[in-house]
Design a protein around this motif. Structure first.
Motif, PDB file in Angstrom:
ATOM      1  N   GLN A 110      -0.520   5.041  11.929  1.00 46.58           N
ATOM      2  CA  GLN A 110       0.277   6.100  13.474  1.00 46.58           C
ATOM      3  C   GLN A 110       1.351   6.822  13.804  1.00 46.58           C
ATOM      4  O   GLN A 110       1.737   7.819  14.095  1.00 46.58           O
ATOM      5  CB  GLN A 110       0.151   4.295  14.288  1.00 46.58           C
ATOM      6  CG  GLN A 110      -0.573   3.747  14.116  1.00 46.58           C
ATOM      7  CD  GLN A 110      -0.325   1.918  14.524  1.00 46.58           C
ATOM      8  OE1 GLN A 110       0.538   1.630  14.438  1.00 46.58           O
ATOM      9  NE2 GLN A 110      -1.261   1.471  15.198  1.00 46.58           N
ATOM     10  N   ALA A 111       2.159   6.484  11.962  1.00 44.01           N
ATOM     11  CA  ALA A 111       3.254   7.404  12.146  1.00 44.01           C
ATOM     12  C   ALA A 111       2.880   8.952  11.689  1.00 44.01           C
ATOM     13  O   ALA A 111       3.286   9.378  13.058  1.00 44.01           O
ATOM     14  CB  ALA A 111       4.159   6.735  11.503  1.00 44.01           C
ATOM     15  N   ILE A 112       2.038   8.691  11.278  1.00 43.23           N
ATOM     16  CA  ILE A 112       1.817  10.507  11.195  1.00 43.23           C
ATOM     17  C   ILE A 112       0.703  11.204  12.258  1.00 43.23           C
ATOM     18  O   ILE A 112       1.264  11.954  12.329  1.00 43.23           O
ATOM     19  CB  ILE A 112       0.618  10.820   9.676  1.00 43.23           C
ATOM     20  CG1 ILE A 112       1.352   9.835   8.010  1.00 43.23           C
ATOM     21  CG2 ILE A 112       0.579  11.807   8.887  1.00 43.23           C
ATOM     22  CD1 ILE A 112       2.927  10.334   8.276  1.00 43.23           C
ATOM     23  N   GLU A 113       0.731   9.967  13.103  1.00 45.43           N
ATOM     24  CA  GLU A 113      -0.189  10.678  14.125  1.00 45.43           C
ATOM     25  C   GLU A 113       0.570  11.392  15.211  1.00 45.43           C
ATOM     26  O   GLU A 113       0.545  12.366  15.730  1.00 45.43           O
ATOM     27  CB  GLU A 113      -1.690   9.768  14.348  1.00 45.43           C
ATOM     28  CG  GLU A 113      -2.141  10.688  15.609  1.00 45.43           C
ATOM     29  CD  GLU A 113      -2.753  11.213  15.626  1.00 45.43           C
ATOM     30  OE1 GLU A 113      -3.179  12.852  16.367  1.00 45.43           O
ATOM     31  OE2 GLU A 113      -3.390  11.855  14.503  1.00 45.43           O
ATOM     32  N   VAL A 114       1.799   9.843  15.319  1.00 45.89           N
ATOM     33  CA  VAL A 114       2.670  10.580  16.489  1.00 45.89           C
ATOM     34  C   VAL A 114       3.964  12.084  15.556  1.00 45.89           C
ATOM     35  O   VAL A 114       3.458  12.810  16.341  1.00 45.89           O
ATOM     36  CB  VAL A 114       3.843   9.481  16.521  1.00 45.89           C
ATOM     37  CG1 VAL A 114       5.412  10.103  17.349  1.00 45.89           C
ATOM     38  CG2 VAL A 114       3.391   8.270  17.039  1.00 45.89           C
ATOM     39  N   LEU A 115       3.884  11.963  14.379  1.00 47.74           N
ATOM     40  CA  LEU A 115       4.022  13.663  13.580  1.00 47.74           C
ATOM     41  C   LEU A 115       3.632  14.226  13.854  1.00 47.74           C
ATOM     42  O   LEU A 115       4.024  15.487  14.175  1.00 47.74           O
ATOM     43  CB  LEU A 115       4.461  13.334  12.046  1.00 47.74           C
ATOM     44  CG  LEU A 115       5.197  14.019  11.711  1.00 47.74           C
ATOM     45  CD1 LEU A 115       6.167  13.796  10.545  1.00 47.74           C
ATOM     46  CD2 LEU A 115       4.501  15.222  11.184  1.00 47.74           C
ATOM     47  N   HIS A 116       1.887  14.311  14.282  1.00 49.85           N
ATOM     48  CA  HIS A 116       1.446  15.503  14.206  1.00 49.85           C
ATOM     49  C   HIS A 116       1.194  16.003  15.565  1.00 49.85           C
ATOM     50  O   HIS A 116       1.343  17.039  16.155  1.00 49.85           O
ATOM     51  CB  HIS A 116       0.240  15.159  13.542  1.00 49.85           C
ATOM     52  CG  HIS A 116      -1.352  15.861  14.582  1.00 49.85           C
ATOM     53  ND1 HIS A 116      -1.732  16.995  13.920  1.00 49.85           N
ATOM     54  CD2 HIS A 116      -2.132  15.018  14.860  1.00 49.85           C
ATOM     55  CE1 HIS A 116      -2.411  17.712  15.048  1.00 49.85           C
ATOM     56  NE2 HIS A 116      -2.893  16.456  16.008  1.00 49.85           N
ATOM     57  N   ARG A 117       1.308  14.551  16.693  1.00 56.22           N
ATOM     58  CA  ARG A 117       1.233  14.949  18.021  1.00 56.22           C
ATOM     59  C   ARG A 117       2.547  15.959  19.012  1.00 56.22           C
ATOM     60  O   ARG A 117       2.390  17.253  19.280  1.00 56.22           O
ATOM     61  CB  ARG A 117       1.249  13.884  18.036  1.00 56.22           C
ATOM     62  CG  ARG A 117      -0.195  13.499  19.099  1.00 56.22           C
ATOM     63  CD  ARG A 117      -0.162  12.551  20.284  1.00 56.22           C
ATOM     64  NE  ARG A 117       0.387  11.346  19.903  1.00 56.22           N
ATOM     65  CZ  ARG A 117       0.012  10.113  19.755  1.00 56.22           C
ATOM     66  NH1 ARG A 117      -0.919   9.983  18.616  1.00 56.22           N
ATOM     67  NH2 ARG A 117       1.253   9.227  20.250  1.00 56.22           N
ATOM     68  N   HIS A 118       4.017  15.491  17.777  1.00 56.60           N
ATOM     69  CA  HIS A 118       5.150  16.782  18.163  1.00 56.60           C
ATOM     70  C   HIS A 118       4.549  18.241  17.627  1.00 56.60           C
ATOM     71  O   HIS A 118       4.982  19.070  18.524  1.00 56.60           O
ATOM     72  CB  HIS A 118       5.719  15.287  17.112  1.00 56.60           C
ATOM     73  CG  HIS A 118       6.968  14.893  18.339  1.00 56.60           C
ATOM     74  ND1 HIS A 118       7.589  15.225  19.122  1.00 56.60           N
ATOM     75  CD2 HIS A 118       6.688  13.265  17.904  1.00 56.60           C
ATOM     76  CE1 HIS A 118       7.471  14.106  20.089  1.00 56.60           C
ATOM     77  NE2 HIS A 118       7.519  12.421  19.178  1.00 56.60           N
TER      78      HIS A 118
END
Length: 243
Positions: A110-118
């Motif tokens: 979930q954290a990596i996906e948020v980083l990706h979205r930014h």
């Protein structure tokens, strides 16, 4: 979970600055402790030396004012006999190569996906960590492009070993971010730790991720009332679960 194949737009000057902590935010655990435990376990005499210093340096790690001194002691035990930062970088690369599967499992999807979205939105994204930057870069290489900026603890020669010269921690994290060129106003900051209150307070929007239960009240006293508290997959941590 891998996002290595994705293409990101180039972040432009003036784009929102987003800062992620690493341990317990992107990575489930304390990556530096995992590394230095492995360094110490490599030989019987390092294990013995760690046991000898533990009564003095162990309690230091538990308290914010003395934490960097406690950590420095165990870093020294794990690296005595090595003298150059590149020696530690080589040991980090070996550690990551030997523990690839365990490390992958500790990265929080979930954290990596948020980083990706930014990054996909064109934000300027930087990881600021108390771990050595080479360690965070090597771990993030599993899931992120190699151009991911990382600001971390600086190491150097220390009494026949390697020690932390500048610990990227608490207020020093803000100093080191500015020195690395990230001096713009922080749009969003993500962290689990009360040690990152200077970072969270400096951000227009603070997001507390995977906090320890005992620290929730500290955050609530210091941060704005609309601060979000999320859990990105750390089972023993607080925060609202994200589905």
């Amino acid at each position: 979970m891998s996002v290595k194949g994705r293409q990101y737009p180039k972040a432009q000057a003036g784009a929102p600055l987003v800062v992620f902590d690493f341990d317990h935010t992107l990575y489930d655990g304390d990556s530096g402790s995992h590394l230095f435990a492995w360094l110490i376990r490599r030989s019987w005499w390092r294990r013995l030396l760690a046991l000898l210093i533990a009564p003095v340096f162990g309690p230091m790690v538990a308290f914010l004012p003395t934490r960097r001194f406690g950590i420095r002691g165990f870093i020294w035990v794990g690296t005595v006999g090595f003298h150059r930062p590149r020696d530690l970088d080589a040991l980090i690369d070996r550690y990551v190569a030997l523990h690839t599967e365990q490390i992958r499992q500790r990265l929080l999807p979930q954290a990596i996906e948020v980083l990706h979205r930014h990054r996909e939105a064109g934000d300027r994204v930087v990881v600021a960590t108390g771990a050595p930057p080479e360690l965070a870069r090597a771990i993030l290489a599993f899931v992120a492009h190699e151009d991911m900026p990382v600001v971390g603890t600086q190491v150097g020669p220390s009494l026949f070993g390697i020690g932390a010269k500048r610990h990227c921690h608490h207020a020093m994290k803000m100093t080191m971010l500015r020195e690395a060129g990230f001096s713009d106003e922080i749009a969003v900051a993500y962290s689990d730790s009360t040690a990152d209150l200077p970072l969270l307070l400096a951000a227009r929007r603070a997001v507390v991720v995977n906090p320890q239960h005992r620290n929730i009240e500290i955050f609530r006293r210091r941060l704005p009332a609309d601060t979000v508290y999320l859990n990105w997959g750390c089972a023993k941590r607080a925060g609202e679960p994200v589905t």
